[in-house]
Design a protein around this motif. Structure first.
Motif, PDB file in Angstrom:
ATOM      1  N   TYR A  10      42.374  50.948  74.971  1.00 45.71           N
ATOM      2  CA  TYR A  10      41.120  51.014  74.797  1.00 45.71           C
ATOM      3  C   TYR A  10      40.245  51.968  75.526  1.00 45.71           C
ATOM      4  O   TYR A  10      39.211  52.544  75.138  1.00 45.71           O
ATOM      5  CB  TYR A  10      40.378  49.556  75.099  1.00 45.71           C
ATOM      6  N   ILE A  14      46.226  48.169  68.904  1.00 40.75           N
ATOM      7  CA  ILE A  14      45.262  47.116  69.408  1.00 40.75           C
ATOM      8  C   ILE A  14      44.265  47.859  70.161  1.00 40.75           C
ATOM      9  O   ILE A  14      43.103  47.523  70.011  1.00 40.75           O
ATOM     10  CB  ILE A  14      46.167  46.057  70.215  1.00 40.75           C
ATOM     11  N   SER A  68      40.559  47.915  68.626  1.00 40.48           N
ATOM     12  CA  SER A  68      39.341  47.195  69.480  1.00 40.48           C
ATOM     13  C   SER A  68      38.322  48.203  69.789  1.00 40.48           C
ATOM     14  O   SER A  68      37.167  47.807  69.796  1.00 40.48           O
ATOM     15  CB  SER A  68      40.186  46.438  70.554  1.00 40.48           C
TER      16      SER A  68
END
Length: 234
Positions: free
Chosen positions: A128, A156, A160
Protein backbone atom coordinates in the motif's frame (compact mmCIF):
# COMPACT_ATOMS: atom_id res chain seq x y z
CA UNK A 1 7.37 2.53 -39.20
CA UNK A 2 9.48 0.04 -37.28
CA UNK A 3 8.62 -3.34 -35.85
CA UNK A 4 5.03 -4.47 -35.47
CA UNK A 5 3.58 -5.33 -32.09
CA UNK A 6 3.47 -9.04 -32.92
CA UNK A 7 7.16 -9.11 -33.74
CA UNK A 8 8.05 -7.14 -30.62
CA UNK A 9 5.87 -9.33 -28.41
CA UNK A 10 7.54 -12.49 -29.71
CA UNK A 11 10.78 -11.11 -28.25
CA UNK A 12 9.25 -9.77 -25.04
CA UNK A 13 7.39 -13.01 -24.36
CA UNK A 14 10.72 -14.86 -24.09
CA UNK A 15 11.67 -12.67 -21.10
CA UNK A 16 10.49 -13.83 -17.66
CA UNK A 17 7.77 -11.64 -16.20
CA UNK A 18 4.06 -11.25 -15.54
CA UNK A 19 2.85 -8.95 -18.32
CA UNK A 20 0.40 -10.78 -20.58
CA UNK A 21 0.14 -10.36 -24.35
CA UNK A 22 -3.05 -8.31 -24.09
CA UNK A 23 -1.51 -6.10 -21.43
CA UNK A 24 1.57 -5.68 -23.60
CA UNK A 25 -0.70 -4.53 -26.40
CA UNK A 26 -2.31 -1.98 -24.08
CA UNK A 27 1.15 -0.61 -23.18
CA UNK A 28 2.10 -0.51 -26.87
CA UNK A 29 -1.05 1.39 -27.84
CA UNK A 30 -0.64 3.86 -24.97
CA UNK A 31 2.86 4.78 -26.14
CA UNK A 32 1.76 5.10 -29.77
CA UNK A 33 -0.66 7.84 -28.67
CA UNK A 34 2.28 9.99 -27.55
CA UNK A 35 3.98 12.75 -29.51
CA UNK A 36 7.66 12.87 -30.56
CA UNK A 37 9.92 13.83 -27.67
CA UNK A 38 7.63 12.33 -25.04
CA UNK A 39 8.92 10.55 -21.93
CA UNK A 40 7.54 7.29 -20.55
CA UNK A 41 8.28 6.49 -16.90
CA UNK A 42 8.17 2.80 -15.95
CA UNK A 43 8.32 1.95 -12.25
CA UNK A 44 9.41 -1.66 -11.80
CA UNK A 45 11.17 -3.21 -14.79
CA UNK A 46 12.51 -6.58 -13.56
CA UNK A 47 14.20 -8.26 -16.55
CA UNK A 48 12.57 -5.93 -19.07
CA UNK A 49 9.58 -7.86 -20.41
CA UNK A 50 7.34 -4.78 -20.44
CA UNK A 51 10.26 -2.42 -21.08
CA UNK A 52 10.94 -4.08 -24.44
CA UNK A 53 7.36 -3.33 -25.51
CA UNK A 54 7.53 0.24 -24.23
CA UNK A 55 10.94 0.79 -25.80
CA UNK A 56 10.06 -0.38 -29.29
CA UNK A 57 6.80 1.57 -29.23
CA UNK A 58 8.72 4.65 -28.04
CA UNK A 59 11.14 4.32 -30.94
CA UNK A 60 8.24 4.35 -33.39
CA UNK A 61 6.96 7.70 -32.13
CA UNK A 62 10.29 9.29 -31.21
CA UNK A 63 9.81 9.00 -27.45
CA UNK A 64 12.05 7.77 -24.62
CA UNK A 65 11.57 5.39 -21.69
CA UNK A 66 12.94 5.90 -18.18
CA UNK A 67 12.98 2.55 -16.36
CA UNK A 68 13.23 2.77 -12.55
CA UNK A 69 14.05 -0.30 -10.47
CA UNK A 70 16.18 -0.87 -7.33
CA UNK A 71 16.96 -4.49 -8.31
CA UNK A 72 16.56 -5.82 -4.80
CA UNK A 73 18.46 -8.91 -3.73
CA UNK A 74 16.63 -12.12 -2.87
CA UNK A 75 13.61 -13.89 -4.32
CA UNK A 76 11.66 -13.02 -6.38
CA UNK A 77 13.72 -9.97 -7.34
CA UNK A 78 17.15 -11.40 -8.10
CA UNK A 79 19.29 -8.34 -7.44
CA UNK A 80 22.32 -7.82 -9.65
CA UNK A 81 21.53 -10.91 -11.73
CA UNK A 82 18.19 -9.38 -12.65
CA UNK A 83 19.86 -6.07 -13.48
CA UNK A 84 22.36 -7.88 -15.71
CA UNK A 85 19.51 -9.68 -17.46
CA UNK A 86 17.66 -6.38 -17.95
CA UNK A 87 20.70 -4.68 -19.45
CA UNK A 88 21.42 -7.67 -21.70
CA UNK A 89 17.83 -7.68 -22.95
CA UNK A 90 17.94 -3.96 -23.76
CA UNK A 91 21.20 -4.43 -25.63
CA UNK A 92 19.93 -7.45 -27.54
CA UNK A 93 16.83 -5.49 -28.59
CA UNK A 94 18.92 -2.48 -29.62
CA UNK A 95 17.12 -0.24 -27.11
CA UNK A 96 20.09 1.27 -25.28
CA UNK A 97 19.52 4.60 -27.02
CA UNK A 98 15.80 4.63 -26.15
CA UNK A 99 15.68 3.22 -22.62
CA UNK A 100 17.37 5.04 -19.72
CA UNK A 101 17.87 2.91 -16.62
CA UNK A 102 17.64 4.58 -13.21
CA UNK A 103 18.67 2.19 -10.45
CA UNK A 104 16.95 3.15 -7.22
CA UNK A 105 13.74 3.11 -5.23
CA UNK A 106 10.98 5.02 -7.00
CA UNK A 107 10.02 6.57 -3.67
CA UNK A 108 13.54 8.01 -3.30
CA UNK A 109 13.97 9.03 -6.94
CA UNK A 110 10.70 11.00 -7.07
CA UNK A 111 11.51 13.78 -4.55
CA UNK A 112 14.53 14.88 -6.62
CA UNK A 113 12.97 14.29 -10.05
CA UNK A 114 12.73 17.49 -12.12
CA UNK A 115 11.72 16.31 -15.60
CA UNK A 116 8.25 16.21 -17.17
CA UNK A 117 6.74 12.88 -18.18
CA UNK A 118 3.94 11.97 -20.56
CA UNK A 119 3.00 8.39 -19.62
CA UNK A 120 3.35 6.54 -16.32
CA UNK A 121 3.40 2.76 -15.91
CA UNK A 122 3.37 1.60 -12.28
CA UNK A 123 4.49 -1.98 -11.64
CA UNK A 124 6.73 -1.57 -8.60
CA UNK A 125 6.44 -2.93 -5.09
CA UNK A 126 2.83 -3.88 -4.46
CA UNK A 127 2.43 -2.81 -0.84
CA UNK A 128 0.00 0.00 0.00
CA UNK A 129 2.64 2.54 1.05
CA UNK A 130 4.94 2.18 -1.96
CA UNK A 131 2.08 2.11 -4.46
CA UNK A 132 0.35 5.19 -3.07
CA UNK A 133 3.68 7.02 -3.15
CA UNK A 134 4.19 5.91 -6.75
CA UNK A 135 0.84 7.47 -7.64
CA UNK A 136 2.44 10.81 -6.77
CA UNK A 137 4.54 10.49 -9.93
CA UNK A 138 1.39 11.56 -11.78
CA UNK A 139 2.22 15.12 -10.72
CA UNK A 140 4.80 15.16 -13.53
CA UNK A 141 2.17 14.35 -16.18
CA UNK A 142 0.06 16.77 -18.21
CA UNK A 143 -3.71 16.69 -18.21
CA UNK A 144 -5.34 13.71 -19.95
CA UNK A 145 -2.11 11.67 -19.77
CA UNK A 146 -2.41 7.94 -19.11
CA UNK A 147 -1.42 6.23 -15.87
CA UNK A 148 -1.25 2.45 -16.23
CA UNK A 149 -1.23 0.30 -13.09
CA UNK A 150 -0.33 -3.38 -13.21
CA UNK A 151 -2.02 -5.79 -10.77
CA UNK A 152 -4.50 -3.05 -9.88
CA UNK A 153 -7.24 -5.60 -9.23
CA UNK A 154 -5.21 -8.60 -8.13
CA UNK A 155 -3.03 -7.21 -5.33
CA UNK A 156 -4.40 -6.32 -1.90
CA UNK A 157 -1.89 -3.49 -1.46
CA UNK A 158 -2.51 -1.96 -4.89
CA UNK A 159 -6.28 -2.33 -4.80
CA UNK A 160 -6.56 -0.90 -1.28
CA UNK A 161 -4.35 2.01 -2.34
CA UNK A 162 -6.56 2.63 -5.36
CA UNK A 163 -9.69 2.59 -3.21
CA UNK A 164 -8.15 4.87 -0.58
CA UNK A 165 -6.45 7.40 -2.86
CA UNK A 166 -7.87 7.25 -6.37
CA UNK A 167 -11.56 6.54 -5.73
CA UNK A 168 -12.16 9.60 -3.50
CA UNK A 169 -9.45 11.67 -5.18
CA UNK A 170 -9.75 14.49 -7.69
CA UNK A 171 -6.77 13.84 -9.97
CA UNK A 172 -7.16 10.43 -11.64
CA UNK A 173 -10.18 9.03 -13.47
CA UNK A 174 -10.61 5.29 -14.08
CA UNK A 175 -11.03 4.38 -17.74
CA UNK A 176 -10.73 0.63 -18.32
CA UNK A 177 -8.60 -2.44 -17.73
CA UNK A 178 -6.95 -5.33 -19.55
CA UNK A 179 -6.97 -8.16 -17.05
CA UNK A 180 -5.49 -6.62 -13.92
CA UNK A 181 -3.81 -3.76 -15.84
CA UNK A 182 -5.89 -0.65 -15.16
CA UNK A 183 -5.80 2.59 -17.10
CA UNK A 184 -6.44 5.97 -15.50
CA UNK A 185 -6.15 9.44 -16.98
CA UNK A 186 -5.06 12.66 -15.33
CA UNK A 187 -8.35 14.52 -15.05
CA UNK A 188 -11.02 15.23 -12.45
CA UNK A 189 -13.16 12.07 -12.25
CA UNK A 190 -16.88 12.17 -12.77
CA UNK A 191 -19.42 10.21 -10.76
CA UNK A 192 -19.56 7.71 -13.63
CA UNK A 193 -15.78 7.26 -13.47
CA UNK A 194 -15.99 6.47 -9.76
CA UNK A 195 -18.86 4.02 -10.25
CA UNK A 196 -16.92 2.16 -12.96
CA UNK A 197 -14.07 1.73 -10.51
CA UNK A 198 -16.37 0.46 -7.75
CA UNK A 199 -17.87 -2.02 -10.22
CA UNK A 200 -14.46 -3.72 -10.56
CA UNK A 201 -14.17 -4.56 -6.85
CA UNK A 202 -16.15 -7.84 -6.96
CA UNK A 203 -13.71 -9.08 -9.60
CA UNK A 204 -10.84 -8.18 -7.28
CA UNK A 205 -12.46 -10.06 -4.40
CA UNK A 206 -12.77 -13.13 -6.62
CA UNK A 207 -9.04 -12.96 -7.34
CA UNK A 208 -8.24 -12.78 -3.62
CA UNK A 209 -10.45 -15.80 -2.89
CA UNK A 210 -8.75 -17.76 -5.66
CA UNK A 211 -5.29 -16.97 -4.28
CA UNK A 212 -6.35 -18.16 -0.83
CA UNK A 213 -7.79 -21.39 -2.24
CA UNK A 214 -4.60 -22.09 -4.19
CA UNK A 215 -2.45 -21.60 -1.10
CA UNK A 216 -4.70 -23.98 0.79
CA UNK A 217 -4.32 -26.43 -2.12
CA UNK A 218 -8.06 -26.39 -2.73
CA UNK A 219 -7.88 -26.41 -6.52
CA UNK A 220 -11.27 -28.18 -6.94
CA UNK A 221 -12.94 -25.20 -5.26
CA UNK A 222 -10.91 -22.81 -7.40
CA UNK A 223 -12.16 -24.62 -10.50
CA UNK A 224 -15.72 -23.97 -9.37
CA UNK A 225 -14.88 -20.28 -9.68
CA UNK A 226 -13.57 -20.82 -13.19
CA UNK A 227 -9.84 -20.96 -12.41
CA UNK A 228 -8.24 -24.18 -13.65
CA UNK A 229 -4.55 -23.45 -13.06
CA UNK A 230 -2.05 -23.96 -10.21
CA UNK A 231 -0.78 -20.37 -10.54
CA UNK A 232 -2.34 -17.18 -9.22
CA UNK A 233 -4.90 -15.36 -11.42
CA UNK A 234 -3.52 -12.37 -13.29
Amino acid sequence: MGDSFERVWSSADAIPGWTTRDQGRALWDAVLRLRPGATVVEIGSHQGRSTVVLGHAARRVGARVVAIDPFLEGPPFGGQRTRAAFEANMAEQGLDDVVELVVGYSTKVRPTWDRPADLLFIDGKHDYWTYTDDLRWSAFLPGEADVLVHDCFSSIGVTSGTVAKVLPGSRLAYRDRVGSLARFTVTRPTRADRLRLVAELPWFLRNVVLKVLLRLRLRPLARLLGHDSPVDPY
